[in-house]
Structures are given as structure tokens and as C-alpha cells.
Design a protein around this motif. Structure first.
Motif, PDB file in Angstrom:
ATOM      1  N   GLU A 196      32.884  48.953  24.984  1.00 14.52           N
ATOM      2  CA  GLU A 196      33.844  48.991  26.086  1.00 14.52           C
ATOM      3  C   GLU A 196      35.213  48.546  25.580  1.00 14.52           C
ATOM      4  OE1 GLU A 196      30.551  47.879  29.530  1.00 14.52           O
ATOM      5  OE2 GLU A 196      31.763  46.304  28.598  1.00 14.52           O
ATOM      6  N   LEU A 197      36.232  49.232  26.065  1.00 14.35           N
ATOM      7  CA  LEU A 197      37.601  48.987  25.628  1.00 14.35           C
ATOM      8  C   LEU A 197      38.306  48.083  26.625  1.00 14.35           C
ATOM      9  CD1 LEU A 197      39.726  49.947  23.469  1.00 14.35           C
ATOM     10  CD2 LEU A 197      40.389  51.690  25.129  1.00 14.35           C
ATOM     11  N   LEU A 198      38.973  47.062  26.126  1.00 24.28           N
ATOM     12  CA  LEU A 198      39.792  46.193  26.969  1.00 24.28           C
ATOM     13  C   LEU A 198      41.257  46.457  26.651  1.00 24.28           C
ATOM     14  CD1 LEU A 198      36.944  44.629  26.703  1.00 24.28           C
ATOM     15  CD2 LEU A 198      38.220  42.702  27.619  1.00 24.28           C
ATOM     16  N   VAL A 199      42.044  46.638  27.703  1.00 25.30           N
ATOM     17  CA  VAL A 199      43.447  47.016  27.571  1.00 25.30           C
ATOM     18  C   VAL A 199      44.318  45.964  28.249  1.00 25.30           C
ATOM     19  CG1 VAL A 199      45.179  48.793  28.028  1.00 25.30           C
ATOM     20  CG2 VAL A 199      42.778  49.457  27.672  1.00 25.30           C
ATOM     21  N   ALA A 200      45.199  45.327  27.493  1.00 23.87           N
ATOM     22  CA  ALA A 200      46.198  44.443  28.083  1.00 23.87           C
ATOM     23  C   ALA A 200      47.271  45.317  28.724  1.00 23.87           C
ATOM     24  CB  ALA A 200      46.804  43.545  27.018  1.00 23.87           C
ATOM     25  N   HIS A 201      47.430  45.194  30.052  1.00 24.11           N
ATOM     26  CA  HIS A 201      48.286  46.123  30.802  1.00 24.11           C
ATOM     27  C   HIS A 201      49.555  45.394  31.243  1.00 24.11           C
ATOM     28  CE1 HIS A 201      47.855  49.988  33.437  1.00 24.11           C
ATOM     29  NE2 HIS A 201      48.884  50.028  32.625  1.00 24.11           N
ATOM     30  N   TYR A 202      50.588  45.504  30.429  1.00 25.98           N
ATOM     31  CA  TYR A 202      51.892  44.887  30.676  1.00 25.98           C
ATOM     32  C   TYR A 202      52.481  45.422  31.980  1.00 25.98           C
ATOM     33  CZ  TYR A 202      56.802  43.683  29.414  1.00 25.98           C
ATOM     34  OH  TYR A 202      58.085  43.207  29.369  1.00 25.98           O
ATOM     35  N   GLY A 203      52.935  44.511  32.822  1.00 24.17           N
ATOM     36  CA  GLY A 203      53.490  44.890  34.115  1.00 24.17           C
ATOM     37  C   GLY A 203      52.464  44.939  35.230  1.00 24.17           C
ATOM     38  N   MET A 204      51.198  45.013  34.879  1.00 25.37           N
ATOM     39  CA  MET A 204      50.129  45.106  35.871  1.00 25.37           C
ATOM     40  C   MET A 204      49.385  43.785  36.062  1.00 25.37           C
ATOM     41  SD  MET A 204      49.908  48.249  37.146  1.00 25.37           S
ATOM     42  CE  MET A 204      48.228  48.741  37.531  1.00 25.37           C
ATOM     43  N   GLN A 205      49.730  42.758  35.250  1.00 23.50           N
ATOM     44  CA  GLN A 205      49.071  41.457  35.345  1.00 23.50           C
ATOM     45  C   GLN A 205      47.558  41.605  35.220  1.00 23.50           C
ATOM     46  OE1 GLN A 205      50.869  38.630  38.139  1.00 23.50           O
ATOM     47  NE2 GLN A 205      48.828  37.906  38.706  1.00 23.50           N
ATOM     48  N   ALA A 206      47.145  42.433  34.258  1.00 26.82           N
ATOM     49  CA  ALA A 206      45.725  42.772  34.213  1.00 26.82           C
ATOM     50  C   ALA A 206      45.250  43.099  32.808  1.00 26.82           C
ATOM     51  CB  ALA A 206      45.447  43.970  35.122  1.00 26.82           C
ATOM     52  N   ILE A 207      43.948  42.871  32.615  1.00 26.23           N
ATOM     53  CA  ILE A 207      43.193  43.479  31.530  1.00 26.23           C
ATOM     54  C   ILE A 207      42.327  44.553  32.172  1.00 26.23           C
ATOM     55  CG2 ILE A 207      41.403  43.140  29.802  1.00 26.23           C
ATOM     56  CD1 ILE A 207      43.947  41.744  29.004  1.00 26.23           C
ATOM     57  N   GLN A 208      42.451  45.786  31.710  1.00 23.61           N
ATOM     58  CA  GLN A 208      41.631  46.880  32.222  1.00 23.61           C
ATOM     59  C   GLN A 208      40.398  47.029  31.329  1.00 23.61           C
ATOM     60  OE1 GLN A 208      42.704  47.771  34.985  1.00 23.61           O
ATOM     61  NE2 GLN A 208      44.938  47.836  34.982  1.00 23.61           N
ATOM     62  N   LEU A 209      39.236  47.042  31.948  1.00 23.42           N
ATOM     63  CA  LEU A 209      37.979  47.226  31.227  1.00 23.42           C
ATOM     64  C   LEU A 209      37.550  48.679  31.367  1.00 23.42           C
ATOM     65  CD1 LEU A 209      35.568  45.959  29.670  1.00 23.42           C
ATOM     66  CD2 LEU A 209      34.529  45.484  31.899  1.00 23.42           C
ATOM     67  N   ILE A 210      37.430  49.364  30.231  1.00 22.43           N
ATOM     68  CA  ILE A 210      37.130  50.797  30.199  1.00 22.43           C
ATOM     69  C   ILE A 210      35.755  51.009  29.583  1.00 22.43           C
ATOM     70  CG2 ILE A 210      37.975  53.060  29.442  1.00 22.43           C
ATOM     71  CD1 ILE A 210      39.968  51.510  31.210  1.00 22.43           C
ATOM     72  N   SER A 211      34.925  51.831  30.209  1.00 14.93           N
ATOM     73  CA  SER A 211      33.580  52.085  29.691  1.00 14.93           C
ATOM     74  C   SER A 211      33.645  52.867  28.383  1.00 14.93           C
ATOM     75  CB  SER A 211      32.761  52.888  30.709  1.00 14.93           C
ATOM     76  OG  SER A 211      33.138  54.258  30.685  1.00 14.93           O
ATOM     77  N   ASP A 212      32.508  52.959  27.693  1.00 16.45           N
ATOM     78  CA  ASP A 212      32.458  53.726  26.451  1.00 16.45           C
ATOM     79  C   ASP A 212      32.555  55.230  26.697  1.00 16.45           C
ATOM     80  OD1 ASP A 212      29.968  54.092  27.578  1.00 16.45           O
ATOM     81  OD2 ASP A 212      28.836  53.518  25.797  1.00 16.45           O
TER      82      ASP A 212
ATOM     83  N   GLY B 171      35.126  56.240  28.749  1.00 16.34           N
ATOM     84  CA  GLY B 171      36.521  56.407  29.138  1.00 16.34           C
ATOM     85  C   GLY B 171      36.776  56.270  30.630  1.00 16.34           C
ATOM     86  N   LYS B 172      35.925  55.526  31.322  1.00 11.01           N
ATOM     87  CA  LYS B 172      36.086  55.329  32.769  1.00 11.01           C
ATOM     88  C   LYS B 172      36.464  53.878  33.066  1.00 11.01           C
ATOM     89  CE  LYS B 172      34.646  59.537  33.580  1.00 11.01           C
ATOM     90  NZ  LYS B 172      35.612  60.587  33.997  1.00 11.01           N
ATOM     91  N   LEU B 173      37.380  53.695  34.022  1.00 16.49           N
ATOM     92  CA  LEU B 173      37.781  52.352  34.421  1.00 16.49           C
ATOM     93  C   LEU B 173      36.635  51.657  35.139  1.00 16.49           C
ATOM     94  CD1 LEU B 173      40.068  50.215  34.740  1.00 16.49           C
ATOM     95  CD2 LEU B 173      40.617  51.315  36.925  1.00 16.49           C
ATOM     96  N   LEU B 174      36.243  50.476  34.637  1.00 12.41           N
ATOM     97  CA  LEU B 174      35.157  49.711  35.234  1.00 12.41           C
ATOM     98  C   LEU B 174      35.670  48.558  36.084  1.00 12.41           C
ATOM     99  CD1 LEU B 174      32.747  49.389  32.161  1.00 12.41           C
ATOM    100  CD2 LEU B 174      32.548  50.973  34.088  1.00 12.41           C
ATOM    101  N   LEU B 175      36.744  47.903  35.613  1.00  9.87           N
ATOM    102  CA  LEU B 175      37.148  46.646  36.224  1.00  9.87           C
ATOM    103  C   LEU B 175      38.566  46.322  35.814  1.00  9.87           C
ATOM    104  CD1 LEU B 175      36.147  43.985  37.698  1.00  9.87           C
ATOM    105  CD2 LEU B 175      35.522  43.142  35.423  1.00  9.87           C
ATOM    106  N   SER B 176      39.323  45.711  36.731  1.00  9.22           N
ATOM    107  CA  SER B 176      40.625  45.147  36.417  1.00  9.22           C
ATOM    108  C   SER B 176      40.517  43.635  36.529  1.00  9.22           C
ATOM    109  CB  SER B 176      41.704  45.668  37.380  1.00  9.22           C
ATOM    110  OG  SER B 176      41.966  47.038  37.162  1.00  9.22           O
ATOM    111  N   ILE B 177      40.880  42.928  35.466  1.00 11.67           N
ATOM    112  CA  ILE B 177      40.790  41.475  35.422  1.00 11.67           C
ATOM    113  C   ILE B 177      42.191  40.908  35.576  1.00 11.67           C
ATOM    114  CG2 ILE B 177      40.106  39.489  34.019  1.00 11.67           C
ATOM    115  CD1 ILE B 177      38.264  41.510  32.462  1.00 11.67           C
ATOM    116  N   ASP B 178      42.409  40.108  36.604  1.00 12.38           N
ATOM    117  CA  ASP B 178      43.712  39.501  36.853  1.00 12.38           C
ATOM    118  C   ASP B 178      43.948  38.389  35.824  1.00 12.38           C
ATOM    119  OD1 ASP B 178      46.003  38.244  37.801  1.00 12.38           O
ATOM    120  OD2 ASP B 178      45.382  38.292  39.889  1.00 12.38           O
ATOM    121  N   THR B 179      45.050  38.492  35.085  1.00 10.20           N
ATOM    122  CA  THR B 179      45.342  37.497  34.049  1.00 10.20           C
ATOM    123  C   THR B 179      46.242  36.368  34.537  1.00 10.20           C
ATOM    124  OG1 THR B 179      47.324  38.641  33.276  1.00 10.20           O
ATOM    125  CG2 THR B 179      45.211  39.315  32.310  1.00 10.20           C
ATOM    126  N   GLY B 180      46.914  36.561  35.669  1.00 11.19           N
ATOM    127  CA  GLY B 180      47.877  35.575  36.137  1.00 11.19           C
ATOM    128  C   GLY B 180      49.243  35.689  35.481  1.00 11.19           C
TER     129      GLY B 180
END
Length: 267
Positions: free
Chosen positions: A206-222, A224-233
Motif C-alpha cells: 500500500e502506498l502512503l502519500v503526503a498530501h501538501y495542502g490537504m493536511q493528510a496522508i492518503q493511503l492507496i491500495s496496491d 491504486g484505490k484510495l482506502l483512507l485519508s489520515i489527518d496529520t494536523g
């Protein structure tokens, strides 16, 4: 669960963890690379002009991109400048703003040259061979290799997407980059509010993406589907590294040039 590791006056990048429980981050505008020990004590570890992406090699040396020096710099494990791994050019083409980097198991180096419209992914082999792996990208940023090292994933920031490059050999692309996943768009409508930055891959592929401007880490399945957005604060979430499969260190901040922070997030 989120835990603040450090407050810094400058926006942070390049999180990395060594084998001794120490954490490191860079501060771009601050010109410093910081070390945070296991007791969360912060100290300046090394200086550069605009240090950005950072990795720690198996022997303990650090490789650090410097966006202003057009260089990838090698530091010893004590923070002493050793040499420029590459500077100014790759395969006789100018490089402008090295941003992030990764090595494969053999020690071959991939790094991004982050400029608008004409950005590049570059390769420096252990034998000194230089190659441009991909060109004409709109601000290529974070990158990570698949577990089998047959694919290279690249964040194309101003297209708000992740590209996949299929490799038939180290530094040799089998075909043109393909879109792996298009990322969520910030409802603000501002282009700079949804810029994918640093990448990491877990043991499940699974791919984790630091999403600048979105206050999030996006968790992507193997797949290529979005699984979860993690709020980083942190609105300007820049990069991440793994401590274990469920714990990441996240860099970024609340503005540029600052302030910045470093957080530990369990998910």
C-alpha cells in the motif's frame, strides 16, 4: 493517534530514522538538518543551503537533496560533509532543484528534479552511470520503489496524481509513465492546496502519500484505490517515513517558510 515530536521555526522535510532510535529532518529555508534522539532532544546535526529530501544508507551515511545547490550531498553518520554525489547535471542535462530520493537494494540512486512542466526523474548508478528516467513532468516530487523494485512511483505534484514507471532494469524504463492514481481535490479550488509530496510503501504494497495542502496522508491500495485519508494536523504535510507498518513519522508545517513540525502517527 498523533504525537508531536518537535516544533521547529521552519517548515520541515526529509524525515528519516536511523538504527539507533534517532530521527532526522531537514528545514529547507532554515538551512539545517536536525537530529531528535530517543528522548526527543533536538539538536542541529548538519548545515546546508536548502536541504530537502533525505535518506539514510545501510552504512549510516545520509544522502540529502539540496534544492538551491542543485546537488545530492553525502554526509557521514556524524553529520560531516563528505562529497556531492551529483551536482548541476545528470546525463549532461542541467538539474535545477533536487527534491526527493530513494536507493534500490544495490545502491543505485533515483532522485527528482522538481520544476514546473519540465521536471525530471534522474538516476545515478553505483558504477557512476547517469540517466534521465522520465522528463517533462509537472513538478515531480516524492518517489518510492515497489517491493520487487520493478516499478517506481512518482508524485507529480501539480497534476495531483501518482505516476508509475515500469522498470526493466535499474534506471531503464520499459514504457511511458502511467497514471497510478488521481488524488482527492481540495474544495478550496486553489492549485497549491492539493500537491502530493513524499511517498512511502508498506509491507502490504500500500502506498502512503503526503498530501501538501490537504493536511493528510492518503493511503492507496496496491490496486491504486484510495482506502483512507489520515489527518496529520499539519496543513502543509510534506513527507513521511515508517517506524513500523503502523507507525509513521510525518514532516511539514503550518506555512512556508514556517513554522514547522514533526509528528509520530499510528494508524
Amino acid at each position: 493517534m498523533s504525537e508531536k515530536i518537535a516544533d521547529l521555526p521552519y517548515y520541515t522535510e526529509g524525515p528519516a530514522a536511523d538504527a539507533y532510535g534517532n530521527l532526522f529532518c531537514t528545514t529547507l529555508s532554515g538551512g539545517s538538518i536536525f537530529k531528535i534522539n530517543s528522548h526527543n532532544k533536538l539538536s542541529e546535526w548538519a548545515k546546508s543551503v536548502c536541504p530537502n529530501g533525505q535518506i539514510i544508507l545501510p552504512g549510516g551515511d545520509h544522502l540529502v537533496c539540496d534544492s538551491m545547490l542543485a546537488s545530492v550531498i553525502r554526509f557521514s553518520k556524524e553529520g560531516k560533509f563528505l562529497k556531492n554525489e551529483i551536482e548541476g547535471y545528470c546525463e549532461d542535462l542541467p538539474i535545477y532543484s533536487p527534491n526527493d530520493l530513494i536507493t534500490d537494494r544495490m545502491g543505485n540512486l533515483y532522485f527528482t528534479d522538481s520544476i514546473r512542466h519540465n521536471g525530471k526523474v534522474c538516476f545515478l548508478g553505483i558504477n557512476g552511470e547517469q540517466k534521465i528516467v522520465a522528463a517533462d513532468l509537472d513538478y515531480p516530487n516524492g518517489l518510492v520503489l515497489s517491493t520487487d523494485e520493478d516499478c517506481l512511483y512518482v508524485a507529480e505534484s501539480y497534476e495531483n496524481r501518482i505516476l508509475r514507471l515500469v522498470l526493466k532494469a535499474p534506471g531503464v524504463v520499459d514504457k511511458s509513465p502511467e497514471v497510478y492514481v488521481n488524488l482527492p481535490v481540495n474544495p478550496s479550488g486553489n492549485e497549491t492546496d492539493n500537491l502530493p509530496d513524499g511517498l512511502a510503501l508498506n509491507s502490504r504494497g500500500e502506498l502512503l502519500v503526503a498530501h501538501y495542502g490537504m493536511q493528510a496522508i492518503q493511503l492507496i491500495s496496491d490496486k491504486g484505490k484510495l482506502l483512507l485519508s489520515i489527518d496529520t494536523g499539519m496543513p502543509l504535510t510534506s513527507n513521511l517515513c515508517f517506524l513500523d507498518d503502523h507507525t509513521i513519522i510525518v514532516s511539514g508545517g503550518f506555512g512556508e517558510p514556517g513554522p514547522g513540525g514533526l509528528y509520530k502517527i499510528s494508524f
